[in-house]
Write a protein that holds these residues in place. Sequence first.
Motif, PDB file in Angstrom:
ATOM      1  N   MET A   1       0.830  -1.176   0.000  1.00 59.77           N
ATOM      2  CA  MET A   1       0.000   0.000   0.000  1.00 59.77           C
ATOM      3  C   MET A   1       0.877   1.243   0.000  1.00 59.77           C
ATOM      4  N   VAL A   2       0.330   2.310  -0.519  1.00 56.51           N
ATOM      5  CA  VAL A   2       0.997   3.613  -0.503  1.00 56.51           C
ATOM      6  C   VAL A   2       0.153   4.521   0.378  1.00 56.51           C
ATOM      7  N   VAL A   3       0.804   5.216   1.305  1.00 54.02           N
ATOM      8  CA  VAL A   3       0.083   6.027   2.288  1.00 54.02           C
ATOM      9  C   VAL A   3       0.489   7.490   2.149  1.00 54.02           C
ATOM     10  N   PHE A   4      -0.453   8.322   1.675  1.00 52.46           N
ATOM     11  CA  PHE A   4      -0.210   9.754   1.504  1.00 52.46           C
ATOM     12  C   PHE A   4      -0.849  10.585   2.617  1.00 52.46           C
ATOM     13  N   GLN A   5      -1.142   9.984   3.710  1.00 51.11           N
ATOM     14  CA  GLN A   5      -1.781  10.694   4.821  1.00 51.11           C
ATOM     15  C   GLN A   5      -1.031  10.318   6.086  1.00 51.11           C
ATOM     16  N   HIS A   6      -0.386  11.274   6.724  1.00 55.37           N
ATOM     17  CA  HIS A   6       0.523  10.959   7.828  1.00 55.37           C
ATOM     18  C   HIS A   6      -0.170  10.347   9.041  1.00 55.37           C
ATOM     19  N   HIS A   7      -1.418  10.716   9.316  1.00 54.53           N
ATOM     20  CA  HIS A   7      -2.120  10.093  10.445  1.00 54.53           C
ATOM     21  C   HIS A   7      -2.380   8.615  10.162  1.00 54.53           C
ATOM     22  N   SER A   8      -2.697   8.299   8.923  1.00 52.18           N
ATOM     23  CA  SER A   8      -2.896   6.898   8.544  1.00 52.18           C
ATOM     24  C   SER A   8      -1.585   6.131   8.632  1.00 52.18           C
ATOM     25  N   LEU A   9      -0.501   6.758   8.221  1.00 52.65           N
ATOM     26  CA  LEU A   9       0.814   6.116   8.332  1.00 52.65           C
ATOM     27  C   LEU A   9       1.118   5.771   9.786  1.00 52.65           C
ATOM     28  N   ASP A  10       0.868   6.706  10.677  1.00 52.03           N
ATOM     29  CA  ASP A  10       1.076   6.471  12.111  1.00 52.03           C
ATOM     30  C   ASP A  10       0.201   5.308  12.605  1.00 52.03           C
ATOM     31  N   THR A  11      -1.052   5.290  12.179  1.00 49.21           N
ATOM     32  CA  THR A  11      -1.972   4.228  12.601  1.00 49.21           C
ATOM     33  C   THR A  11      -1.518   2.863  12.098  1.00 49.21           C
ATOM     34  N   PHE A  12      -1.121   2.775  10.829  1.00 46.96           N
ATOM     35  CA  PHE A  12      -0.647   1.494  10.300  1.00 46.96           C
ATOM     36  C   PHE A  12       0.590   1.005  11.051  1.00 46.96           C
ATOM     37  N   CYS A  13       1.460   1.917  11.432  1.00 44.12           N
ATOM     38  CA  CYS A  13       2.645   1.523  12.200  1.00 44.12           C
ATOM     39  C   CYS A  13       2.250   1.027  13.589  1.00 44.12           C
ATOM     40  N   GLN A  14       1.284   1.663  14.217  1.00 44.25           N
ATOM     41  CA  GLN A  14       0.817   1.195  15.524  1.00 44.25           C
ATOM     42  C   GLN A  14       0.186  -0.188  15.419  1.00 44.25           C
ATOM     43  N   LEU A  15      -0.397  -0.496  14.268  1.00 41.54           N
ATOM     44  CA  LEU A  15      -0.986  -1.814  14.037  1.00 41.54           C
ATOM     45  C   LEU A  15       0.053  -2.824  13.529  1.00 41.54           C
ATOM     46  N   LYS A  16       1.317  -2.398  13.500  1.00 43.90           N
ATOM     47  CA  LYS A  16       2.439  -3.237  13.085  1.00 43.90           C
ATOM     48  C   LYS A  16       2.301  -3.739  11.641  1.00 43.90           C
ATOM     49  N   GLN A  17       1.911  -2.833  10.758  1.00 42.91           N
ATOM     50  CA  GLN A  17       1.734  -3.155   9.341  1.00 42.91           C
ATOM     51  C   GLN A  17       2.818  -2.522   8.469  1.00 42.91           C
ATOM     52  N   GLN A  18       3.955  -2.192   9.064  1.00 41.27           N
ATOM     53  CA  GLN A  18       5.030  -1.521   8.329  1.00 41.27           C
ATOM     54  C   GLN A  18       5.460  -2.304   7.085  1.00 41.27           C
ATOM     55  N   GLY A  19       5.463  -3.623   7.166  1.00 42.12           N
ATOM     56  CA  GLY A  19       5.913  -4.444   6.050  1.00 42.12           C
ATOM     57  C   GLY A  19       5.019  -4.376   4.829  1.00 42.12           C
ATOM     58  N   LYS A  20       3.823  -3.859   4.976  1.00 45.14           N
ATOM     59  CA  LYS A  20       2.889  -3.750   3.853  1.00 45.14           C
ATOM     60  C   LYS A  20       2.949  -2.387   3.176  1.00 45.14           C
ATOM     61  N   ILE A  21       3.717  -1.474   3.741  1.00 43.89           N
ATOM     62  CA  ILE A  21       3.784  -0.106   3.216  1.00 43.89           C
ATOM     63  C   ILE A  21       4.884  -0.013   2.168  1.00 43.89           C
ATOM     64  N   ALA A  22       4.483   0.292   0.925  1.00 43.25           N
ATOM     65  CA  ALA A  22       5.421   0.349  -0.191  1.00 43.25           C
ATOM     66  C   ALA A  22       5.764   1.775  -0.608  1.00 43.25           C
ATOM     67  N   GLY A  23       5.079   2.756  -0.037  1.00 43.64           N
ATOM     68  CA  GLY A  23       5.332   4.154  -0.355  1.00 43.64           C
ATOM     69  C   GLY A  23       4.661   5.043   0.675  1.00 43.64           C
ATOM     70  N   ILE A  24       5.272   6.192   0.935  1.00 41.90           N
ATOM     71  CA  ILE A  24       4.738   7.114   1.941  1.00 41.90           C
ATOM     72  C   ILE A  24       4.826   8.546   1.431  1.00 41.90           C
ATOM     73  N   GLU A  25       4.110   9.423   2.117  1.00 45.44           N
ATOM     74  CA  GLU A  25       4.130  10.835   1.725  1.00 45.44           C
ATOM     75  C   GLU A  25       5.502  11.448   1.982  1.00 45.44           C
ATOM     76  N   SER A  26       5.873  12.386   1.132  1.00 47.25           N
ATOM     77  CA  SER A  26       7.220  12.947   1.164  1.00 47.25           C
ATOM     78  C   SER A  26       7.533  13.760   2.423  1.00 47.25           C
ATOM     79  N   LYS A  27       6.531  14.280   3.101  1.00 53.61           N
ATOM     80  CA  LYS A  27       6.784  15.125   4.279  1.00 53.61           C
ATOM     81  C   LYS A  27       6.518  14.394   5.590  1.00 53.61           C
ATOM     82  N   TRP A  28       6.672  13.072   5.588  1.00 49.59           N
ATOM     83  CA  TRP A  28       6.376  12.292   6.798  1.00 49.59           C
ATOM     84  C   TRP A  28       7.183  12.778   7.993  1.00 49.59           C
TER      85      TRP A  28
END
Length: 79
Positions: free
Chosen positions: A1-28
Amino acid sequence: MVVFQHHSLDTFCQLKQQGKIAGIESKWQSNLGDCMTTVFPDIESVPTPGGLSEWNVEQIVEPNSDVVIAASQAPEDAM
């Protein structure tokens, strides 16, 4: 998944889904701070195919992402 929303990025990390993240927003880092490297040690190596308003479509589809998370305030022409 690609996450362009920093709050969602934080939530996915709290759910331990880092391995599914293939792209993130540039200003994380400015939005979430350096503490993200504690919960997502490889975050600095994750591609950043854009931010809230500009996206690189080729970089989004390159890792065969099946989900793109965008902020509700993203401009229509960015999608």
